[in-house]
Every structure is written in structure tokens, then in C-alpha cells.
Design a protein around this motif. Structure first.
Motif, PDB file in Angstrom:
ATOM      1  N   GLY A 230       0.812  -1.206   0.000  1.00  0.00           N
ATOM      2  CA  GLY A 230       0.000   0.000   0.000  1.00  0.00           C
ATOM      3  C   GLY A 230       0.846   1.257   0.000  1.00  0.00           C
ATOM      4  O   GLY A 230       1.973   1.275   0.496  1.00  0.00           O
TER       5      GLY A 230
ATOM      6  N   SER B 117      -0.968  -4.493  -9.093  1.00  0.00           N
ATOM      7  CA  SER B 117      -0.616  -4.151  -7.713  1.00  0.00           C
ATOM      8  C   SER B 117       0.634  -4.927  -7.316  1.00  0.00           C
ATOM      9  O   SER B 117       0.745  -6.114  -7.616  1.00  0.00           O
ATOM     10  CB  SER B 117      -1.763  -4.528  -6.769  1.00  0.00           C
ATOM     11  OG  SER B 117      -2.937  -3.856  -7.137  1.00  0.00           O
TER      12      SER B 117
ATOM     13  N   GLU C  94      -6.406  -7.686  -4.021  1.00  0.00           N
ATOM     14  CA  GLU C  94      -6.947  -6.628  -3.183  1.00  0.00           C
ATOM     15  C   GLU C  94      -8.153  -7.140  -2.385  1.00  0.00           C
ATOM     16  O   GLU C  94      -8.785  -8.130  -2.759  1.00  0.00           O
ATOM     17  CB  GLU C  94      -7.360  -5.418  -4.035  1.00  0.00           C
ATOM     18  CG  GLU C  94      -6.238  -4.815  -4.865  1.00  0.00           C
ATOM     19  CD  GLU C  94      -5.928  -5.625  -6.121  1.00  0.00           C
ATOM     20  OE1 GLU C  94      -6.601  -6.637  -6.372  1.00  0.00           O
ATOM     21  OE2 GLU C  94      -4.998  -5.220  -6.845  1.00  0.00           O
TER      22      GLU C  94
ATOM     23  N   PRO D 149      -4.000   3.069  -0.817  1.00  0.00           N
ATOM     24  CA  PRO D 149      -4.327   2.353  -2.056  1.00  0.00           C
ATOM     25  C   PRO D 149      -3.126   1.509  -2.465  1.00  0.00           C
ATOM     26  O   PRO D 149      -2.041   1.668  -1.899  1.00  0.00           O
ATOM     27  CB  PRO D 149      -4.558   3.478  -3.064  1.00  0.00           C
ATOM     28  CG  PRO D 149      -3.698   4.591  -2.573  1.00  0.00           C
ATOM     29  CD  PRO D 149      -3.666   4.475  -1.069  1.00  0.00           C
ATOM     30  N   SER D 150      -3.310   0.633  -3.417  1.00  0.00           N
ATOM     31  CA  SER D 150      -2.199  -0.208  -3.860  1.00  0.00           C
ATOM     32  C   SER D 150      -1.071   0.666  -4.405  1.00  0.00           C
ATOM     33  O   SER D 150      -1.312   1.702  -5.028  1.00  0.00           O
ATOM     34  CB  SER D 150      -2.685  -1.174  -4.926  1.00  0.00           C
ATOM     35  OG  SER D 150      -3.382  -0.470  -5.924  1.00  0.00           O
TER      36      SER D 150
ATOM     37  N   GLY E 289     -14.039   3.358  -9.259  1.00  0.00           N
ATOM     38  CA  GLY E 289     -12.959   2.373  -9.248  1.00  0.00           C
ATOM     39  C   GLY E 289     -13.312   1.102  -9.981  1.00  0.00           C
ATOM     40  O   GLY E 289     -12.482   0.226 -10.138  1.00  0.00           O
TER      41      GLY E 289
ATOM     42  N   LYS F  78       0.314   8.086  -7.892  1.00  0.00           N
ATOM     43  CA  LYS F  78      -0.298   6.965  -8.612  1.00  0.00           C
ATOM     44  C   LYS F  78      -0.807   7.356  -9.996  1.00  0.00           C
ATOM     45  O   LYS F  78      -1.076   6.486 -10.826  1.00  0.00           O
ATOM     46  CB  LYS F  78      -1.507   6.430  -7.827  1.00  0.00           C
ATOM     47  CG  LYS F  78      -1.153   5.506  -6.690  1.00  0.00           C
ATOM     48  CD  LYS F  78      -2.412   4.969  -6.031  1.00  0.00           C
ATOM     49  CE  LYS F  78      -3.248   4.049  -6.872  1.00  0.00           C
ATOM     50  NZ  LYS F  78      -2.766   2.693  -6.992  1.00  0.00           N
TER      51      LYS F  78
ATOM     52  N   LEU G 224     -10.013   6.193  -1.905  1.00  0.00           N
ATOM     53  CA  LEU G 224      -8.991   5.371  -1.254  1.00  0.00           C
ATOM     54  C   LEU G 224      -9.605   4.578  -0.101  1.00  0.00           C
ATOM     55  O   LEU G 224     -10.591   5.010   0.484  1.00  0.00           O
ATOM     56  CB  LEU G 224      -7.885   6.273  -0.680  1.00  0.00           C
ATOM     57  CG  LEU G 224      -7.253   7.274  -1.632  1.00  0.00           C
ATOM     58  CD1 LEU G 224      -6.144   8.041  -0.890  1.00  0.00           C
ATOM     59  CD2 LEU G 224      -6.686   6.583  -2.852  1.00  0.00           C
TER      60      LEU G 224
ATOM     61  N   ARG H 278      -3.691   8.581 -10.260  1.00  0.00           N
ATOM     62  CA  ARG H 278      -5.047   8.044 -10.121  1.00  0.00           C
ATOM     63  C   ARG H 278      -6.068   9.161 -10.279  1.00  0.00           C
ATOM     64  O   ARG H 278      -5.901  10.242  -9.716  1.00  0.00           O
ATOM     65  CB  ARG H 278      -5.150   7.428  -8.722  1.00  0.00           C
ATOM     66  CG  ARG H 278      -6.469   6.781  -8.356  1.00  0.00           C
ATOM     67  CD  ARG H 278      -6.235   5.961  -7.100  1.00  0.00           C
ATOM     68  NE  ARG H 278      -7.433   5.349  -6.609  1.00  0.00           N
ATOM     69  CZ  ARG H 278      -7.433   4.179  -5.949  1.00  0.00           C
ATOM     70  NH1 ARG H 278      -6.323   3.535  -5.739  1.00  0.00           N
ATOM     71  NH2 ARG H 278      -8.551   3.669  -5.508  1.00  0.00           N
TER      72      ARG H 278
END
Ligand code: AMP
Ligand code: MG
Length: 311
Positions: free
Chosen positions: A33, A146, A175, A137-138, A220, A51, A59, A53
Motif C-alpha cells: 500500500g 498491484s 486486493e 491504495p495499492s 474504481g 499513482k 482510497l 489516479r
């Protein structure tokens, strides 16, 4: 940035960095993580940046124990406590109504919050040392695989973080299972190691499904995710001698990896195996379809997402 073993000193240092708004890579039983203070919007923004992201993808907040749930969630139903008692610490995340104190940066703009207590003792010790809820998060670049070991961390991630704790290989490798408790019927948003059957036994009734038209609304749940660089293709038949990919049979060389026939064992090595093949820069990675059995639900979910096209 340094990569260190999780000694008590290193854990204390990680706690200090998190309190000061920094970012630390930590081992958990699911995947590595990218940890930060979940209540610090600046720190959370940095995690999103590292990330790459999209900001609407929330998250998961990690706690040291279930008692801390009230720090981040409100109107917690009895069912949440029941599930927590049975499955925490462990690879299961609950989506609940968020408390005001949780910044919307952390929840991707939502009024709900995703939260779990990890089983990995290093993760829990870091959260205790930080003395606050930790978003993690990963530790991969958005849409990628991941990392399930420090060796699999992307160099792009490594240069941007303040510290990495090396806890060896992740035991579960996929996950967490995500369960939404804010809808009329509890439902699984993401399958994981805690199976639908395990949860339904506790609930005494079936879990709901996310209707297809809601998938966009459920952050997600992108079609392509958990994917290596090469296009992944699921195949029904055994790999040919020259095909690069994952097989249940004997491998014909380093371009093939023999996978376990047990779903949990398969999940534990899946990302590392895809990563290893991807380093060979193949045009395609072929993956023999696993059995269509309930215990393979989480593996199927990741393989479908890994094999989805970008369009
Ligand atoms: P991870 O990448 O392991 O941190 O998992 C984050 C995923 O958990 C997201 O992509 C969502 O699928 C789910 N999730 C997190 N927070 C929420 C939320 N508030 N509501 C619904 N799903 C969430
Ligand atoms: Mg992720």
C-alpha cells in the motif's frame, strides 16, 4: 527514499513521516500500500499524484482496530460490527457513511468511506505509530498491477515516496473484498479473498449484485484495471508451446509460468507472474481460463479486468 526492514525503529519512523504528511510504502496481507494520513487532504493529494489516479477514485482507509471505526464513519449499522468482528483484521473492506472529518479528497468526492483493518502486523503497527487513520491504495501506477513484493514496485513509485518497508511477499496477493453497506441490500463492489459464500453464511441471506448500469457510479470499477503492459488474452485451451502466458500444465520455458490449481494459491502469485512475463515484453500474454467455480470469483474478476481493452 530508502527501503528498510520493518524493525520497531523503522515502524516508528514510518509513523512520524505519516504524521508529518509524508507517503510510505507498507506491506499488507493483500498487496503493498501507498500509505498517507487519511485525514490530511494535502497528503492524500500527493498519493493521487504519485499513482496518477483519477481524483474520483476513492482510497481505502486502514485502521489499527475496529474500535477506531467511529473516527471515520457514522450511523454504523449493527451489521458492520458483526462483519468486523468476524473478518477483521483481514482482507475485507466496508463502505459506510463517512464522518465530516474525513476529507472528500480521500473519498473521491463521496459521502461514503471505505475502511478495513489489515491483518498484516507491520501495517497495523505503522497505523498505531502514526496514531491516525491511514489511507493506503495499492502502491502501483493507476491501472497497473498491484505490487505483491518490494521487487515488483515500479521505479516511478519508488522515487516519489519517503520510505519503503519491506515485509516480504504478500500472503493473499489480491486486493480486499469490498462490501457496500450503504445500499438497501449489502452488496459486493469488488470480490476478494473473503468470498461471497463466507459473507453470506454470516449474513444468513444473499448479497446483492451491482447492476450493470451502476458500474459507472461505483468508483474504481473501471473495466480495465490490474493490467500489465502487454495485452492479456483469456484462452479456453492449453497454451501452445511458443505462447507466452500462464498455464495449469508444465511450462515450456521462461515464457510460460505454471500456475496453482487452488484458487487462493493462484491469487497469491497472479500479479507477480504477470509482472514477470511482462518484463519479457511479449506482444500478448495468454492466460488459460480458470474453473468457473465460486471460489475463483476474485481471480476471474482480476483476469477479466486485466484482459479488457483500453477502449
Ligand atoms: P484500492 O485501489 O485497493 O485502494 O481500492 C479502492 C477501491 O475501493 C475503489 O476503486 C472502489 O472500488 C472501492 N471504494 C473505495 N471507497 C469507496 C466508496 N466510498 N464507495 C464505493 N467504493 C469505494
Ligand atoms: Mg489499486
Amino acid at each position: 527514499m530508502s527501503i528498510v526492514h520493518p524493525t520497531q525503529d523503522a515502524i516508528n519512523e514510518a509513523g512520524r513521516i505519516l504524521r508529518e504528511g509524508g507517503v510510505v510504502v507498507i506491506p499488507t496481507e493483500t498487496v503493498y500500500g501507498l500509505a498517507c494520513d487519511a485525514l490530511n487532504p494535502e497528503a492524500v493529494r500527493r498519493v493521487f499524484e504519485i499513482k496518477g489516479r483519477p481524483s474520483e477514485n476513492p482510497l481505502i482507509i486502514h485502521l489499527a482496530d475496529a474500535k477506531q471505526l467511529e473516527l471515520v464513519a457514522q450511523d454504523i449499522p449493527d451489521l458492520a460490527w458483526k462483519i468486523a468482528e468476524r473478518f477483521w483484521p483481514g482482507p475485507l473492506t466496508l463502505v459506510l457513511k463517512k464522518r465530516l472529518e474525513v476529507p472528500t479528497e480521500t473519498t473521491g468526492g463521496l459521502e461514503t468511506v471505505a475502511v478495513r483493518v489489515p491483518r498484516h502486523f507491520v501495517a497495523r503497527d505503522v497505523i498505531k505509530a502514526a496514531d491516525r487513520p491511514v489511507a493506503a491504495p495499492s502502491a502501483n501506477v493507476f491501472m497497473g498491477l498491484s505490487p505483491t513484493s518490494v521487487e515488483d514496485l515500479d521505479p516511478e513509485i519508488l522515487v516519489d515516496v519517503d520510505l519503503v518497508l519491506d515485509g516480504g511477499r504478500c500472503e493473499i496477493g489480491l486486493e480486499s473484498t469490498v462490501i457496500d453497506l450503504t445500499s438497501d441490500v449489502p452488496r459486493i463492489l469488488r470480490p476478494g479473498a473473503i468470498s461471497r459464500a463466507d459473507i453470506q453464511i454470516l449474513l444468513g441471506k444473499p448479497l446483492g449484485h451491482v447492476p450493470h448500469e451502476d458500474i459507472r457510479k461505483s468508483p474504481g470499477m473501471y473495466r480495465r484495471h490490474y493490467a500489465p503492459g502487454a495485452q492479456v488474452e483469456l484462452v479456453k485451451q492449453q497454451l501452445g508451446e511458443h505462447d507466452c502466458g500462464l498455464t495449469f500444465f508444465e511450462a515450456h520455458g521462461s515464457h510460460q509460468i505454471k500456475m496453482p490449481r487452488n484458487a487462493q494459491a493462484y491469487g497469491a502469485v497472479l500479479y507477480g507472474a504477470l509482472k514477470r512475463l511482462d518484463l519479457q515484453k511479449p506482444a500478448r500474454i495468454f492466460v488459460e481460463e480458470p474453473p468457473a467455480e465460486p471460489e475463483w470469483e476474485a481471480v476471474w474478476d482480476r483476469l477479466k479486468k486485466a484482459s479488457a481493452s483500453l477502449l
